[in-house]
Enzyme design. Structure first.
Site, PDB file in Angstrom:
ATOM      1  N   ASP A 100      59.992  32.903  71.618  1.00 25.21           N
ATOM      2  CA  ASP A 100      60.486  31.690  72.292  1.00 25.21           C
ATOM      3  C   ASP A 100      60.702  32.024  73.769  1.00 25.21           C
ATOM      4  OD1 ASP A 100      61.562  29.142  72.608  1.00 25.21           O
ATOM      5  OD2 ASP A 100      63.577  29.771  72.020  1.00 25.21           O
ATOM      6  N   ASP A 110      62.188  21.607  72.159  1.00 25.75           N
ATOM      7  CA  ASP A 110      63.491  21.038  71.817  1.00 25.75           C
ATOM      8  C   ASP A 110      63.479  19.517  71.803  1.00 25.75           C
ATOM      9  OD1 ASP A 110      64.259  23.642  71.647  1.00 25.75           O
ATOM     10  OD2 ASP A 110      65.118  23.712  73.668  1.00 25.75           O
ATOM     11  N   GLU A 133      58.008  30.651  78.697  1.00 28.16           N
ATOM     12  CA  GLU A 133      57.335  29.888  79.793  1.00 28.16           C
ATOM     13  C   GLU A 133      57.121  30.725  81.043  1.00 28.16           C
ATOM     14  OE1 GLU A 133      59.942  28.723  77.936  1.00 28.16           O
ATOM     15  OE2 GLU A 133      58.562  27.616  76.678  1.00 28.16           O
TER      16      GLU A 133
HETATM   17  C1  GLC Z   1      65.329  27.363  72.445  1.00 28.60           C
HETATM   18  C2  GLC Z   1      64.316  27.032  71.362  1.00 28.60           C
HETATM   19  C3  GLC Z   1      65.036  26.651  70.095  1.00 28.60           C
HETATM   20  C4  GLC Z   1      65.949  27.801  69.691  1.00 28.60           C
HETATM   21  C5  GLC Z   1      66.911  28.122  70.807  1.00 28.60           C
HETATM   22  C6  GLC Z   1      67.762  29.361  70.514  1.00 28.60           C
HETATM   23  O1  GLC Z   1      66.032  26.228  72.794  1.00 28.60           O
HETATM   24  O2  GLC Z   1      63.441  26.021  71.776  1.00 28.60           O
HETATM   25  O3  GLC Z   1      64.116  26.354  69.080  1.00 28.60           O
HETATM   26  O4  GLC Z   1      66.638  27.447  68.539  1.00 28.60           O
HETATM   27  O5  GLC Z   1      66.215  28.373  72.010  1.00 28.60           O
HETATM   28  O6  GLC Z   1      66.971  30.472  70.302  1.00 28.60           O
END
Ligand code: GLC
Length: 821
Positions: free
Chosen positions: A416, A505, A419
């Site tokens: 995650d 999100d 970007e």
């Molecule tokens: C980001 C991700 C989400 C995750 C969060 C904590 O917001 O997009 O899916 O739960 O980080 O890791």
């Protein structure tokens, strides 16, 4: 000057003013113009046009590459996206030159260059214009920025470009490619997490594609500024694009994914139901969730762990206070048929004594500031450094860290924040002058050369892709015969080779539920078929009906994962009481029964790039023009059409059923649809076959998701299982829906290794034919040497007054069964 010429000149100047991001500076601006110095090559042409040097080559049938440079020579060729093997040297290219034009063709697509001004026009072999430079506006540069202008036919539509959150047709909109941590995104928020500078143009059922192979911040304007043209450009880097001929949208997607790669066949468990939240802890909570699924008999395959399982949010650590027996927990859940996927973000905490940091520093694997020091940014763990993923050595270093997880039996990895997201900057990412190193191997540079330095302007959009490449390749290295399952949030064209993705999100709202369709459908068009969204919505808590409808829809999305953020109410299928639970269970069970169809369809996707979840226009190009159709219903594989109720309070709504015969998936009954014959005459220009269009009105109750089966489909189903780790008990079920072009197939293998590449798979095709007495179903001779789980085949033929079933023994040889109706 005639009035007309004056108008054109005026328009041209206003366009330059409108589009130059920097003030127009005559010295800095350059453009294409009259053609000179033409040099034919075996695969195309090089020529000068105004200030530019242009190379036009046919790289494989139907794919024309166009490169421009303002330099004297082209720089070394390189691409993060295009796989070098995609260039086919066998394509026969013909070149002709006349006093007014130059022509390059492979016999199918023709690129014509006007000598007077360098204007490029792509046509098919009979002269239909597919895509043309705008006659009045040359390609222009202002400093390092460039912009290309194309004519924009009145009814042309534009699909793709990654995870955009508006209507799937971008006409009238402008979008930017700059990977962004877009928490709180709404309809139309732009840019979002991914940059896939590829779109499909569609006019009168005829499609073409355009891929701008440039990783800098780029933008596409489909008539937002002017209805006279569309345009695209980037803030730096090479002007290098591919024109991809169709005419069928499937051909365009196939050709685009032959350039940038396809999603390899995922492991079977990744198609099961997946449960996530930010975050499940401590260990007892994770075990409780697993037990709930099993005791309530709600099938599920995967439990995900979000950032709180880590020690101080440091990747490659376990919080032992929360998870004292982490390894045992993974094993016990494995015994219950659960795989575990854990989050592992790309950042590494800057902390002496923390092994990944020490090793990475010693190996010089981290991104730097212009002064040569390590770049440090704040993310979940606090001050963090970032591997320089555009170096093969840094990817190797990072990929090898996953031994920590593979040793524990963790199945998949979730990258995650790639970007990359960095806190405390207004633009949420690292400064543009951070320094990246790129080696020849990473960018397929030809001829190869030493490591080059560049800055974040060039690498930003591609860092997430190189991050998941490191993870994918690392997992492969650690478990060479296991298909890696990696999830990414950021992507560039080509990331589909390494990781599945999701739409970031989203929110627990009807709006975001409705946006599931355009966002995921456009990802499919963009070569990204293995995608999902957070079922139930991430931000917020869904009302019971919304979660139920979302779990219903999720059964027909490529990835089926329920996820929510911290502090929200519980979002597992059993919350909200027994009535909701029963409906949700039923849909999750449907997903599991359908797995043979889903896996078979995805295996095809891994060979063709044609997405599992397809917009209407992908199957029926001419229907793409019906108002809103591409955002309201979709195909799941070739044979299922899904038409969810996407608004909370909508009245009965119309579902369009293309083609003459459709069945209701749930009842097996033929649908009595009203035919809309006028469509053909009004809208067709005869380039693609227009299906007959039927329509029905539906008003689905809470437990109903309208799903239809194409007449002519044969759908494989399996007996209910609670996890894909379980062997189905009972026959393979073939549901036969007589109609035109009646066919289907089943593909299976061991579900997790690469042995299928050595022929250890099972594939069987089926056909059906109407006879005077009923229907004859033929099962073809099987391919591959894998022995599937079933020993019997249960054939059910629909379409008569009642469904008729027959049982057959399993055979690798051809078999025929006839039923009377
Ligand atoms: C980001 C991700 C989400 C995750 C969060 C904590 O917001 O997009 O899916 O739960 O980080 O890791």
């Amino acid at each position: 000057m005639t009035k007309n010429r004056f108008c054109k000149a005026f328009l041209f100047i206003s366009i330059l003013v409108t589009f130059s991001i920097q003030p127009l500076n005559a010295q800095e601006s350059s453009s294409t113009g009259a053609v000179s110095a033409v040099q034919p090559r075996s695969d195309g042409l090089t020529f000068r046009s105004g200030d530019a040097l242009i190379r036009l080559t046919i790289v494989r049938p139907g794919v024309v590459r166009v490169r421009y440079t303002l330099a004297k020579m082209f720089p070394a060729d390189h691409s993060f996206a295009v796989i070098p093997e995609s260039v086919s040297r066998d394509t026969k290219v013909q070149i002709t030159q006349s006093a007014s034009v130059l022509k390059v063709t492979d016999g199918d697509v023709v690129a014509t260059v006007q000598r007077s001004n360098g204007r490029i026009v792509f046509t098919d072999k009979v002269g239909n214009v597919l895509l043309a430079d705008h006659p009045n506006y040359p390609v222009t540069w202002h400093g390092k920025e460039f912009r290309v202008y194309k004519t924009m036919p009145q009814l042309e539509q534009y699909f793709g470009l990654g995870d955009k959150s508006d209507a799937s047709d971008h006409r009238g909109n402008a979008v930017t490619m700059w990977n962004t941590d877009a928490f709180g995104w709404q309809q139309g928020t732009d840019p979002l997490y991914k940059s896939i500078p590829f779109f499909v143009g569609l006019l009168n059922g005829r499609a073409y594609g355009l891929f701008l192979d440039n990783t800098y911040k780029s933008s596409f304007d489909f008539g937002k500024e002017s209805s006279d043209f569309f345009s695209f450009g980037a803030t730096g880097g090479d002007l290098n694009y591919y024109f991809i001929a169709g005419p069928h949208p499937k051909q365009v997607i196939e050709r685009y994914t032959s350039l940038t790669g396809r999603t390899p066949l995922p492991a079977l468990y990744a198609f099961g139901f997946q449960q996530c939240r930010y975050s499940y802890y401590p260990e007892s909570r994770v075990r409780q969730i697993a037990n709930e699924f099993r005791t309530r008999k709600i099938p599920a395959d995967v439990i995900w762990l979000d950032i709180d399982y880590q020690q101080g949010y440091k990747p490659f650590t376990i919080n032992r206070e929360y998870f004292p027996h982490f390894e045992q927990m993974v094993k016990d859940l494995g015994d219950q048929g659960f795989k575990m996927v854990v989050i592992s973000d790309l950042h590494i905490k800057k902390e002496a004594g923390y092994k990944p940091y020490d090793e990475g520093t010693a190996g010089d694997h981290f991104i730097k500031n212009p002064d040569g020091s390590q770049y440090v940014g704040k993310v979940w763990p606090g001050d963090s450094v970032f591997p320089d993923f555009t170096l093969a050595s840094a990817r190797k270093f990072y990929g090898s860290q996953f031994k920590f997880f593979t040793d524990m039996g963790i199945a998949g990895i979730w990258n995650d924040m790639n970007e990359p997201a960095v806190f405390r900057y207004p633009d949420k990412t690292m400064p543009l002058d951070t320094v990246h190193r790129v080696d020849s191997e990473t960018e397929n540079r030809n001829p190869a050369g030493p490591i080059r330095k560049t800055d974040h302007r060039e690498i930003h959009n591609v860092l997430g892709m190189e991050n998941v490449r490191a993870t994918y390749e690392g997992l492969l290295q650690l478990r060479p015969n296991e298909r890696p399952f990696v999830m990414t949030r950021a992507a560039f064209a080509g990331a589909q080779r390494y990781a599945a993705t999701w739409t970031g999100d989203n929110q627990s709202s009807w709006l975001h539920f409705r946006l599931s369709l355009p966002t995921l459908l456009n990802l499919g068009v963009s070569g990204y078929p293995f995608a999902g969204n957070d079922v139930g919505g991430f931000d917020g808590s869904p009302v019971p009906d919304l979660l139920t409808r979302w779990i219903e829809l999720g059964a027909f999305l490529p990835i089926y994962r329920d996820h929510t953020t911290n502090g929200t109410r519980d979002q597992e299928p059993w919350v909200h009481g027994p009535e909701h639970e029963a409906i949700r269970r039923h849909y999750i069970e449907t997903r599991y029964r359908l797995l043979p169809y889903i896996y078979t369809s995805m295996e095809e996707t891994s060979r063709t790039g044609i997405p599992l979840m397809r917009a209407m226009f992908v199957e029926h190009p001419l229907l793409g023009r019906m108002e809103g159709i591409n955002d309201k219903e979709y195909f799941f594989g070739r044979d299922l059409l899904v038409a969810p109720k996407v608004l909370e309070t909508v009245d009965p709504y119309e579902v369009i059923l293309p083609g003459p015969v459709w069945y209701d998936y749930w009842t097996g009954k033929k649908v009595e649809a009203k035919q809309r014959a006028a469509w053909d005459k009004e809208h067709s220009v005869g380039v693609a076959e227009t299906p007959m269009v039927g329509s029905i009105k539906v008003d689905p109750k809470l437990d109903e998701l309208p799903v239809y089966v194409r007449g002519g489909a044969i759908l494989p189903h399996e007996p209910l299982i609670q996890t894909t780790a379980e062997k189905p008990q009972g026959p393979l079920e073939l549901r036969v829906y007589p109609g035109p072009d009646c066919s289907g197939s089943v593909y299976t293998d061991d579900g997790h290794t690469f042995d299928y590449k050595q022929g250890h798979y099972f594939r069987q095709s089926f056909t059906c034919e109407a006879t005077a007495q009923g229907v004859t179903v033929k099962l073809g001779k099987a391919e591959g040497d894998y022995t599937p789980w079933w020993t019997q085949v249960h054939v059910t033929v629909y379409g008569g007054t009642e469904p008729v079933s027959r049982d057959l023994p399993f055979s690798r040889e051809a078999q025929t069964v006839s039923v009377e109706q």
